[in-house]
Design a protein around this motif. Structure first.
Motif, PDB file in Angstrom:
ATOM      1  N   LEU A  78       9.943  34.855 -11.995  1.00 50.23           N
ATOM      2  CA  LEU A  78       9.297  36.221 -12.119  1.00 50.23           C
ATOM      3  C   LEU A  78       9.433  36.943 -13.487  1.00 50.23           C
ATOM      4  CD1 LEU A  78       9.746  37.841  -8.732  1.00 50.23           C
ATOM      5  CD2 LEU A  78       7.778  36.548  -9.454  1.00 50.23           C
ATOM      6  N   ASP A  82       5.071  40.939 -13.817  1.00 49.03           N
ATOM      7  CA  ASP A  82       4.422  40.314 -12.443  1.00 49.03           C
ATOM      8  C   ASP A  82       4.359  41.690 -11.391  1.00 49.03           C
ATOM      9  OD1 ASP A  82       3.873  37.726 -13.101  1.00 49.03           O
ATOM     10  OD2 ASP A  82       5.774  36.987 -12.322  1.00 49.03           O
ATOM     11  N   ARG A  85       2.828  45.922 -13.496  1.00 52.79           N
ATOM     12  CA  ARG A  85       1.730  45.173 -14.020  1.00 52.79           C
ATOM     13  C   ARG A  85       1.290  45.561 -15.419  1.00 52.79           C
ATOM     14  NH1 ARG A  85      -2.815  45.564 -10.151  1.00 52.79           N
ATOM     15  NH2 ARG A  85      -3.690  44.056 -11.289  1.00 52.79           N
ATOM     16  N   ASN A 185      -6.191  36.853   2.918  1.00 54.25           N
ATOM     17  CA  ASN A 185      -6.292  37.585   1.718  1.00 54.25           C
ATOM     18  C   ASN A 185      -5.265  37.275   0.513  1.00 54.25           C
ATOM     19  OD1 ASN A 185      -7.941  39.867   2.661  1.00 54.25           O
ATOM     20  ND2 ASN A 185      -6.441  39.945   4.231  1.00 54.25           N
ATOM     21  N   CYS A 186      -4.276  36.397   0.805  1.00 57.67           N
ATOM     22  CA  CYS A 186      -3.156  36.046  -0.196  1.00 57.67           C
ATOM     23  C   CYS A 186      -3.033  34.580  -0.413  1.00 57.67           C
ATOM     24  CB  CYS A 186      -2.088  36.638   0.226  1.00 57.67           C
ATOM     25  SG  CYS A 186      -2.029  38.294   1.105  1.00 57.67           S
ATOM     26  N   CYS A 189      -4.178  32.354  -3.662  1.00 55.58           N
ATOM     27  CA  CYS A 189      -3.500  32.437  -4.914  1.00 55.58           C
ATOM     28  C   CYS A 189      -1.960  32.107  -4.914  1.00 55.58           C
ATOM     29  CB  CYS A 189      -3.380  33.804  -5.440  1.00 55.58           C
ATOM     30  SG  CYS A 189      -5.351  34.226  -6.112  1.00 55.58           S
ATOM     31  N   HIS A 190      -1.389  32.662  -3.728  1.00 51.67           N
ATOM     32  CA  HIS A 190       0.241  32.636  -3.756  1.00 51.67           C
ATOM     33  C   HIS A 190       0.514  31.607  -2.864  1.00 51.67           C
ATOM     34  CE1 HIS A 190       1.114  36.351  -5.822  1.00 51.67           C
ATOM     35  NE2 HIS A 190       0.210  37.054  -5.031  1.00 51.67           N
ATOM     36  N   TYR A 201       0.000  32.220 -10.648  1.00 58.63           N
ATOM     37  CA  TYR A 201       0.293  33.125  -9.392  1.00 58.63           C
ATOM     38  C   TYR A 201       1.804  33.097  -9.163  1.00 58.63           C
ATOM     39  CZ  TYR A 201      -4.580  32.448  -9.613  1.00 58.63           C
ATOM     40  OH  TYR A 201      -6.062  32.617  -9.839  1.00 58.63           O
ATOM     41  N   PRO A 202       2.232  34.245  -9.084  1.00 63.52           N
ATOM     42  CA  PRO A 202       3.829  34.381  -8.969  1.00 63.52           C
ATOM     43  C   PRO A 202       4.297  34.049  -7.493  1.00 63.52           C
ATOM     44  CG  PRO A 202       3.145  36.540  -9.236  1.00 63.52           C
ATOM     45  CD  PRO A 202       1.743  35.581  -9.490  1.00 63.52           C
ATOM     46  N   PRO A 203       5.510  33.377  -7.340  1.00 65.42           N
ATOM     47  CA  PRO A 203       6.035  33.360  -5.894  1.00 65.42           C
ATOM     48  C   PRO A 203       6.133  34.471  -5.186  1.00 65.42           C
ATOM     49  CG  PRO A 203       7.587  32.830  -7.468  1.00 65.42           C
ATOM     50  CD  PRO A 203       6.574  33.106  -8.437  1.00 65.42           C
ATOM     51  N   LEU A 204       6.203  34.606  -3.841  1.00 64.42           N
ATOM     52  CA  LEU A 204       6.263  35.538  -2.845  1.00 64.42           C
ATOM     53  C   LEU A 204       7.567  35.323  -2.031  1.00 64.42           C
ATOM     54  CD1 LEU A 204       2.729  37.083  -1.724  1.00 64.42           C
ATOM     55  CD2 LEU A 204       4.259  37.426  -3.769  1.00 64.42           C
ATOM     56  N   PHE A 222       7.174  47.284  -0.514  1.00 74.20           N
ATOM     57  CA  PHE A 222       6.304  46.016  -0.423  1.00 74.20           C
ATOM     58  C   PHE A 222       4.967  46.438  -0.152  1.00 74.20           C
ATOM     59  CE2 PHE A 222       4.091  42.458   0.609  1.00 74.20           C
ATOM     60  CZ  PHE A 222       4.487  41.199  -0.088  1.00 74.20           C
ATOM     61  N   TRP A 225       3.230  48.798  -2.883  1.00 74.25           N
ATOM     62  CA  TRP A 225       2.682  48.053  -3.811  1.00 74.25           C
ATOM     63  C   TRP A 225       1.730  47.383  -3.656  1.00 74.25           C
ATOM     64  CZ3 TRP A 225       1.988  43.313  -6.018  1.00 74.25           C
ATOM     65  CH2 TRP A 225       1.898  43.265  -7.245  1.00 74.25           C
ATOM     66  N   MET A 230      -3.125  44.619  -4.695  1.00 71.52           N
ATOM     67  CA  MET A 230      -3.495  43.371  -4.170  1.00 71.52           C
ATOM     68  C   MET A 230      -4.381  43.339  -2.906  1.00 71.52           C
ATOM     69  SD  MET A 230      -1.954  40.924  -6.018  1.00 71.52           S
ATOM     70  CE  MET A 230      -1.276  41.435  -7.454  1.00 71.52           C
ATOM     71  N   GLN A 233      -8.181  40.458  -6.822  1.00 68.69           N
ATOM     72  CA  GLN A 233      -9.595  40.810  -7.323  1.00 68.69           C
ATOM     73  C   GLN A 233     -10.052  41.809  -6.444  1.00 68.69           C
ATOM     74  OE1 GLN A 233      -8.357  38.917  -5.057  1.00 68.69           O
ATOM     75  NE2 GLN A 233      -9.766  37.831  -3.755  1.00 68.69           N
TER      76      GLN A 233
HETATM   77  C1  HEC Z   1      -6.928  36.106  -6.869  1.00 61.35           C
HETATM   78  C2  HEC Z   1      -5.388  35.796  -6.753  1.00 61.35           C
HETATM   79  C3  HEC Z   1      -4.597  36.660  -6.105  1.00 61.35           C
HETATM   80  C4  HEC Z   1      -4.635  37.085  -4.548  1.00 61.35           C
HETATM   81  C5  HEC Z   1      -5.625  36.965  -3.742  1.00 61.35           C
HETATM   82  C6  HEC Z   1      -3.385  37.949  -4.255  1.00 61.35           C
HETATM   83  N1  HEC Z   1      -2.586  37.910  -5.341  1.00 61.35           N
HETATM   84 FE1  HEC Z   1      -0.582  38.730  -5.591  1.00 61.35          FE
HETATM   85  N2  HEC Z   1      -0.523  38.450  -7.524  1.00 61.35           N
HETATM   86  C7  HEC Z   1      -1.535  37.845  -8.199  1.00 61.35           C
HETATM   87  C8  HEC Z   1      -0.985  37.972  -9.545  1.00 61.35           C
HETATM   88  C9  HEC Z   1      -2.012  37.123 -10.796  1.00 61.35           C
HETATM   89  C10 HEC Z   1       0.111  38.540  -9.623  1.00 61.35           C
HETATM   90  C11 HEC Z   1       0.654  39.003 -11.016  1.00 61.35           C
HETATM   91  C12 HEC Z   1       0.642  40.302 -11.266  1.00 61.35           C
HETATM   92  C13 HEC Z   1      -0.654  40.697 -12.304  1.00 61.35           C
HETATM   93  O1  HEC Z   1      -1.028  39.590 -12.981  1.00 61.35           O
HETATM   94  O2  HEC Z   1      -1.189  41.593 -12.190  1.00 61.35           O
HETATM   95  C14 HEC Z   1       0.416  38.779  -8.337  1.00 61.35           C
HETATM   96  C15 HEC Z   1       1.475  39.612  -8.000  1.00 61.35           C
HETATM   97  C16 HEC Z   1       1.997  40.057  -6.710  1.00 61.35           C
HETATM   98  C17 HEC Z   1       3.285  40.439  -6.219  1.00 61.35           C
HETATM   99  C18 HEC Z   1       4.253  40.792  -7.189  1.00 61.35           C
HETATM  100  C19 HEC Z   1       4.950  39.739  -7.869  1.00 61.35           C
HETATM  101  C20 HEC Z   1       5.735  38.825  -6.746  1.00 61.35           C
HETATM  102  O3  HEC Z   1       5.471  37.528  -7.007  1.00 61.35           O
HETATM  103  O4  HEC Z   1       6.407  39.064  -5.942  1.00 61.35           O
HETATM  104  C21 HEC Z   1       3.376  40.498  -4.810  1.00 61.35           C
HETATM  105  C22 HEC Z   1       4.250  41.207  -3.905  1.00 61.35           C
HETATM  106  C23 HEC Z   1       1.688  40.165  -4.520  1.00 61.35           C
HETATM  107  N3  HEC Z   1       1.341  39.623  -5.482  1.00 61.35           N
HETATM  108  C24 HEC Z   1       1.509  40.189  -2.984  1.00 61.35           C
HETATM  109  C25 HEC Z   1       0.189  39.667  -2.834  1.00 61.35           C
HETATM  110  C26 HEC Z   1      -0.191  39.844  -1.518  1.00 61.35           C
HETATM  111  C27 HEC Z   1       0.520  40.548  -0.231  1.00 61.35           C
HETATM  112  C28 HEC Z   1      -1.559  39.352  -1.480  1.00 61.35           C
HETATM  113  C29 HEC Z   1      -2.562  39.510   0.022  1.00 61.35           C
HETATM  114  C30 HEC Z   1      -2.763  40.641   0.314  1.00 61.35           C
HETATM  115  C31 HEC Z   1      -1.906  39.091  -2.747  1.00 61.35           C
HETATM  116  N4  HEC Z   1      -0.721  39.361  -3.610  1.00 61.35           N
HETATM  117  C32 HEC Z   1      -2.956  38.262  -2.928  1.00 61.35           C
HETATM  118  C33 HEC Z   1      -2.541  37.146  -7.696  1.00 61.35           C
HETATM  119  C34 HEC Z   1      -3.091  37.328  -6.414  1.00 61.35           C
END
Ligand code: HEC
Ligand code: HEC
Length: 265
Positions: A78, A82, A85, A185-186, A189-190, A201-204, A222, A225, A230, A233
């Motif tokens: 991370l 990430d 932002r 929803n997530c 990417c994740h 796309y960072p790990p959760l 969480f 945030w 998130m 898009q």
């Molecule tokens: C379109 C791709 C995309 C989707 C869909 C998406 N994310 Fe992310 N997420 C990212 C990116 C890229 C970042 C890094 C932050 C940035 O670039 O602004 C991020 C960062 C994060 C982070 C903080 C960094 C980490 O890895 O701990 C969390 C927590 C997170 N996302 C949770 C979610 C959750 C929960 C959802 C669904 C509700 C979601 N994201 C949907 C692309 C996505």
């Protein structure tokens, strides 16, 4: 008699050879040790030294590419950006704007006043699953310089309007419902396994994520945030309840354990 003559002849021959060798040796030793500097022809291009990044620029690089620029102190993939932002500039993504004017400040977690450096160390040992980088390390000095460069109001104890995270009602998440929120929803990417895609796309969860002592491992943080930031898009589409549900699901998955030895207070 013949032998004696021969020896004499040889001696006569050897003497001049030695003499020549001596002259040559003296000549080579008597050359000046430092040769006169060669003149640079006028057409030679000026010597290019690469620009040295300023402390602020160095700090921004560490903030944006943490494992690459602070490898000694990080334990996952991370970057600061990430979560904080766009280099710590996004409202309610815990921005770094004007926080320099707030420290030293009371920390609930610590139970006493902490410095900005100690706060940075906390994100290293928890969110970065790393080690507490020393206050005098170049990495710490650069990060502080970068964060100071975002102190735009110049006023002490006056927080930025969008500091921290959005306020959500206190709710209880449900991990089973959260899994459905996650898939819809997530996961695109994740990823289904929560490990994201390197450099995109960072790990959760999993070995490269934040540890169980991190702020993100607190479901209320969480949810706050994520609700504002998130999915990337279309941020803001989750209801507060859905945000708590997906928090409960993500935070029930395996991740590194916080190393108590790295407690910074
Ligand atoms: C379109 C791709 C995309 C989707 C869909 C998406 N994310 Fe992310 N997420 C990212 C990116 C890229 C970042 C890094 C932050 C940035 O670039 O602004 C991020 C960062 C994060 C982070 C903080 C960094 C980490 O890895 O701990 C969390 C927590 C997170 N996302 C949770 C979610 C959750 C929960 C959802 C669904 C509700 C979601 N994201 C949907 C692309 C996505
Ligand atoms: C996995 C997400 C995550 C990562 C990665 C992360 N942080 Fe944080 N950070 C947080 C959260 C969550 C908070 C607390 C926000 C709150 O409670 O308002 C926080 C708070 C902070 C604060 C205090 C902000 C304030 O308003 O008082 C600082 C300073 C900070 N982080 C610096 C860093 C630095 C520097 C890095 C990179 C070395 C980093 N963080 C990496 C999640 C993260």
């Amino acid at each position: 008699m013949l032998a004696a003559q021969l020896t004499k002849k040889r001696t006569l021959f050897v003497i001049p050879v030695l003499a020549i060798l001596c002259v040559l040796a003296t000549a080579s030793f008597s050359r000046p040790i430092h040769a006169a500097p060669q003149e640079v022809p006028e057409s030679a291009p000026p010597v290019q030294t690469p620009p040295v990044p300023s402390l602020v620029q160095q700090g921004k690089l560490i903030f944006d590419y943490t494992p690459q620029y602070a490898p000694k102190w990080t334990g996952n993939t991370l970057t600061c950006t990430d979560c904080h932002r766009l280099s710590g500039t996004v409202p309610y993504a815990s921005p770094m704007i004007d926080i320099s004017g707030l420290f030293p400040m009371y920390s609930k977690r610590a139970g006493h006043v902490i410095t900005l450096q100690q706060r940075i160390q906390e994100c290293f040992v928890r969110s970065e699953n790393g080690k507490p980088l020393p206050v005098n390390s170049p990495e710490m000095k650069s990060l502080v310089a970068y964060i100071n460069s975002l102190w735009t109001n110049g006023v002490r104890n006056k927080p930025y309007k969008y500091r921290g995270l959005v306020r959500l009602p206190e709710l209880t998440g449900n991990a089973v419902r959260g899994k459905a929120v996650y898939t819809a929803n997530c996961a695109a990417c994740h990823q289904d396994n929560g490990e994201g895609i390197p450099d995109a796309y960072p790990p959760l969860w999993g070995p490269n994520s934040y540890n169980d002592g991190a702020g993100m491992h607190n479901n209320a943080k969480f949810a706050a945030w994520v609700q504002h930031n998130m999915p990337l898009q279309r941020p803001g589409i989750l209801t507060p309840q859905e945000a708590y549900d997906v928090a409960a699901y993500v935070n029930s998955q395996p991740r590194p354990k916080f190393n108590q030895a790295y407690k910074t207070y």
